[in-house]
Design a protein around this motif. Structure first.
Motif, PDB file in Angstrom:
ATOM      1  N   ASP A  18       0.809  -1.224   0.000  1.00  0.00           N
ATOM      2  CA  ASP A  18       0.000   0.000   0.000  1.00  0.00           C
ATOM      3  C   ASP A  18       0.842   1.273   0.000  1.00  0.00           C
ATOM      4  OD1 ASP A  18      -2.293  -1.496  -0.039  1.00  0.00           O
ATOM      5  OD2 ASP A  18      -2.677  -1.327   2.111  1.00  0.00           O
ATOM      6  N   LEU A  19       2.126   1.168  -0.169  1.00  0.00           N
ATOM      7  CA  LEU A  19       3.010   2.337  -0.154  1.00  0.00           C
ATOM      8  C   LEU A  19       3.219   2.864  -1.573  1.00  0.00           C
ATOM      9  CD1 LEU A  19       5.663   1.122   2.455  1.00  0.00           C
ATOM     10  CD2 LEU A  19       3.893   2.855   2.787  1.00  0.00           C
ATOM     11  N   TRP A  20       2.175   3.435  -2.144  1.00  0.00           N
ATOM     12  CA  TRP A  20       2.246   3.986  -3.492  1.00  0.00           C
ATOM     13  C   TRP A  20       1.232   5.118  -3.646  1.00  0.00           C
ATOM     14  CZ3 TRP A  20      -2.376   3.858  -5.970  1.00  0.00           C
ATOM     15  CH2 TRP A  20      -3.307   2.912  -5.542  1.00  0.00           C
ATOM     16  N   VAL A  21       1.495   5.958  -4.628  1.00  0.00           N
ATOM     17  CA  VAL A  21       0.545   7.010  -5.005  1.00  0.00           C
ATOM     18  C   VAL A  21       0.508   7.076  -6.525  1.00  0.00           C
ATOM     19  CG1 VAL A  21       0.916   8.373  -2.915  1.00  0.00           C
ATOM     20  CG2 VAL A  21       2.256   8.882  -4.952  1.00  0.00           C
ATOM     21  N   ASN A  22      -0.560   7.674  -7.058  1.00  0.00           N
ATOM     22  CA  ASN A  22      -0.751   7.685  -8.503  1.00  0.00           C
ATOM     23  C   ASN A  22      -1.706   8.822  -8.861  1.00  0.00           C
ATOM     24  OD1 ASN A  22      -1.067   6.914 -11.218  1.00  0.00           O
ATOM     25  ND2 ASN A  22      -2.737   5.527 -10.696  1.00  0.00           N
ATOM     26  N   LEU A  23      -1.204   9.821  -9.544  1.00  0.00           N
ATOM     27  CA  LEU A  23      -2.064  10.929  -9.974  1.00  0.00           C
ATOM     28  C   LEU A  23      -2.366  10.861 -11.466  1.00  0.00           C
ATOM     29  CD1 LEU A  23      -0.737  14.005  -7.968  1.00  0.00           C
ATOM     30  CD2 LEU A  23      -2.904  12.802  -7.697  1.00  0.00           C
ATOM     31  N   SER A  24      -2.473   9.685 -12.010  1.00  0.00           N
ATOM     32  CA  SER A  24      -2.784   9.536 -13.426  1.00  0.00           C
ATOM     33  C   SER A  24      -4.201  10.009 -13.702  1.00  0.00           C
ATOM     34  CB  SER A  24      -2.662   8.073 -13.851  1.00  0.00           C
ATOM     35  OG  SER A  24      -3.177   7.900 -15.153  1.00  0.00           O
ATOM     36  N   PRO A  25      -4.370  10.859 -14.719  1.00  0.00           N
ATOM     37  CA  PRO A  25      -5.723  11.308 -15.061  1.00  0.00           C
ATOM     38  C   PRO A  25      -6.583  10.170 -15.596  1.00  0.00           C
ATOM     39  CG  PRO A  25      -4.135  12.102 -16.680  1.00  0.00           C
ATOM     40  CD  PRO A  25      -3.353  11.441 -15.581  1.00  0.00           C
ATOM     41  N   TYR A  26      -5.974   9.052 -15.958  1.00  0.00           N
ATOM     42  CA  TYR A  26      -6.715   7.914 -16.495  1.00  0.00           C
ATOM     43  C   TYR A  26      -7.101   6.899 -15.417  1.00  0.00           C
ATOM     44  CZ  TYR A  26      -4.940   9.949 -20.753  1.00  0.00           C
ATOM     45  OH  TYR A  26      -4.637  10.830 -21.749  1.00  0.00           O
ATOM     46  N   GLU A  27      -6.682   7.137 -14.183  1.00  0.00           N
ATOM     47  CA  GLU A  27      -6.988   6.202 -13.097  1.00  0.00           C
ATOM     48  C   GLU A  27      -7.475   6.969 -11.873  1.00  0.00           C
ATOM     49  OE1 GLU A  27      -3.985   2.624 -13.296  1.00  0.00           O
ATOM     50  OE2 GLU A  27      -2.877   4.515 -13.482  1.00  0.00           O
ATOM     51  N   LYS A  28      -8.555   7.681 -12.037  1.00  0.00           N
ATOM     52  CA  LYS A  28      -9.080   8.528 -10.952  1.00  0.00           C
ATOM     53  C   LYS A  28      -9.497   7.726  -9.717  1.00  0.00           C
ATOM     54  CE  LYS A  28     -10.572  12.369 -13.788  1.00  0.00           C
ATOM     55  NZ  LYS A  28     -10.553  12.136 -15.189  1.00  0.00           N
ATOM     56  N   ASP A  29      -9.790   6.459  -9.898  1.00  0.00           N
ATOM     57  CA  ASP A  29     -10.202   5.616  -8.774  1.00  0.00           C
ATOM     58  C   ASP A  29      -9.025   4.898  -8.123  1.00  0.00           C
ATOM     59  OD1 ASP A  29      -9.836   4.142 -11.122  1.00  0.00           O
ATOM     60  OD2 ASP A  29     -11.206   2.556 -10.484  1.00  0.00           O
ATOM     61  N   ARG A  30      -7.812   5.215  -8.571  1.00  0.00           N
ATOM     62  CA  ARG A  30      -6.609   4.541  -8.056  1.00  0.00           C
ATOM     63  C   ARG A  30      -5.531   5.577  -7.733  1.00  0.00           C
ATOM     64  NH1 ARG A  30      -2.192   2.180 -10.175  1.00  0.00           N
ATOM     65  NH2 ARG A  30      -1.427   0.516  -8.890  1.00  0.00           N
ATOM     66  N   ILE A  31      -5.828   6.468  -6.776  1.00  0.00           N
ATOM     67  CA  ILE A  31      -4.912   7.564  -6.461  1.00  0.00           C
ATOM     68  C   ILE A  31      -3.964   7.184  -5.322  1.00  0.00           C
ATOM     69  CG2 ILE A  31      -4.773   9.945  -5.635  1.00  0.00           C
ATOM     70  CD1 ILE A  31      -7.405  10.444  -7.166  1.00  0.00           C
ATOM     71  N   VAL A  32      -4.522   6.694  -4.237  1.00  0.00           N
ATOM     72  CA  VAL A  32      -3.725   6.299  -3.077  1.00  0.00           C
ATOM     73  C   VAL A  32      -4.584   5.356  -2.231  1.00  0.00           C
ATOM     74  CG1 VAL A  32      -4.429   8.307  -1.694  1.00  0.00           C
ATOM     75  CG2 VAL A  32      -2.280   7.172  -1.176  1.00  0.00           C
ATOM     76  N   PRO A  33      -4.005   4.304  -1.674  1.00  0.00           N
ATOM     77  CA  PRO A  33      -4.787   3.462  -0.755  1.00  0.00           C
ATOM     78  C   PRO A  33      -5.324   4.317   0.397  1.00  0.00           C
ATOM     79  CG  PRO A  33      -2.731   2.384  -1.336  1.00  0.00           C
ATOM     80  CD  PRO A  33      -2.653   3.786  -1.870  1.00  0.00           C
ATOM     81  N   GLU A  34      -6.529   4.060   0.821  1.00  0.00           N
ATOM     82  CA  GLU A  34      -7.207   4.924   1.797  1.00  0.00           C
ATOM     83  C   GLU A  34      -6.399   5.149   3.073  1.00  0.00           C
ATOM     84  OE1 GLU A  34     -11.355   5.313   4.281  1.00  0.00           O
ATOM     85  OE2 GLU A  34     -11.258   3.916   2.607  1.00  0.00           O
ATOM     86  N   ALA A  35      -5.915   4.091   3.681  1.00  0.00           N
ATOM     87  CA  ALA A  35      -5.175   4.244   4.939  1.00  0.00           C
ATOM     88  C   ALA A  35      -3.877   5.026   4.723  1.00  0.00           C
ATOM     89  CB  ALA A  35      -4.876   2.874   5.549  1.00  0.00           C
ATOM     90  N   PHE A  36      -3.177   4.767   3.637  1.00  0.00           N
ATOM     91  CA  PHE A  36      -1.932   5.471   3.354  1.00  0.00           C
ATOM     92  C   PHE A  36      -2.193   6.947   3.063  1.00  0.00           C
ATOM     93  CE2 PHE A  36       1.856   6.170   0.413  1.00  0.00           C
ATOM     94  CZ  PHE A  36       2.740   6.339   1.456  1.00  0.00           C
ATOM     95  N   GLY A  37      -3.303   7.242   2.414  1.00  0.00           N
ATOM     96  CA  GLY A  37      -3.665   8.618   2.106  1.00  0.00           C
ATOM     97  C   GLY A  37      -3.955   9.456   3.341  1.00  0.00           C
TER      98      GLY A  37
END
Length: 188
Positions: A18-37
């Motif tokens: 869960d140690l990842w982030v992603n600001l891809s405009p094509y993956e709006k539902d996959r930005i950061v795991p909730e707890a990590f965010g």
């Protein structure tokens, strides 16, 4: 120092996957795991990803030094391959930052990160490596981004002030990994 402690504690408690982030405009539902965010580390990494996207766009801006070199090479390659520069060139390439190297010096019960380096790569390269396959892309944009843009981004990530927070997060992750391994050995 408080921020570094928070990074270290987050790295200890958040599952590694869960140690990842992603600001891809094509993956709006996959930005950061909730707890990590909800951690300062997760929020700071999102901010660093945003800066990465800004810097990547500014580096390929045609009126900048690197951007001019990039576009000159793109047009030269298009002319060489296709006999024209009037072709669509895909310059949207997701850029990943991944750990490349880390060296920890141990002294009794203390540890110091003495060397660390992050690698910048295109998503297609990362996926090719993780699948243990070879690159098949013949996209002009990707080839020239690897050659011209990635080295500039990698230097900025590892040495520039814009990514000082990212390097602090990486150091905290390195130390947390060392600590977990040390604890596992002592328990076993």
């Amino acid at each position: 120092s408080n921020r570094l402690i928070k990074y270290f504690l987050a790295a200890l408690t958040v599952p590694e996957e869960d140690l990842w982030v992603n600001l891809s405009p094509y993956e709006k539902d996959r930005i950061v795991p909730e707890a990590f965010g909800q951690t300062e580390m997760g929020r700071d990494l999102l901010a660093q990803d945003y800066i990465l996207k800004q810097i990547t766009a500014s580096v390929i801006y045609p009126e900048g030094e690197v951007g001019k070199k990039f576009w000159d090479k793109v047009y030269a390659e298009a002319q060489s391959r296709y006999g024209t520069t009037d072709i669509p060139v895909d310059t949207f390439n997701k850029v990943w930052i991944v750990p490349e190297k880390a060296t920890v010096y141990e002294n009794s019960e203390a540890a110091f990160v003495v060397e660390s380096r992050l690698k910048v790569m295109l998503e297609e390269d990362y996926l090719a490596i993780s699948r243990q396959s070879t690159l098949t892309s013949d996209k002009i944009g990707s080839e020239i981004i690897r050659e011209v843009v990635v080295p500039v981004l990698e230097k900025e990530v590892n040495e520039g002030r814009n990514f000082a927070v990212l390097r602090q997060v990486y150091s905290a992750l390195i130390l947390a990994t060392w600590y977990k391994r040390k604890m596992k050995k002592s328990i076993l």
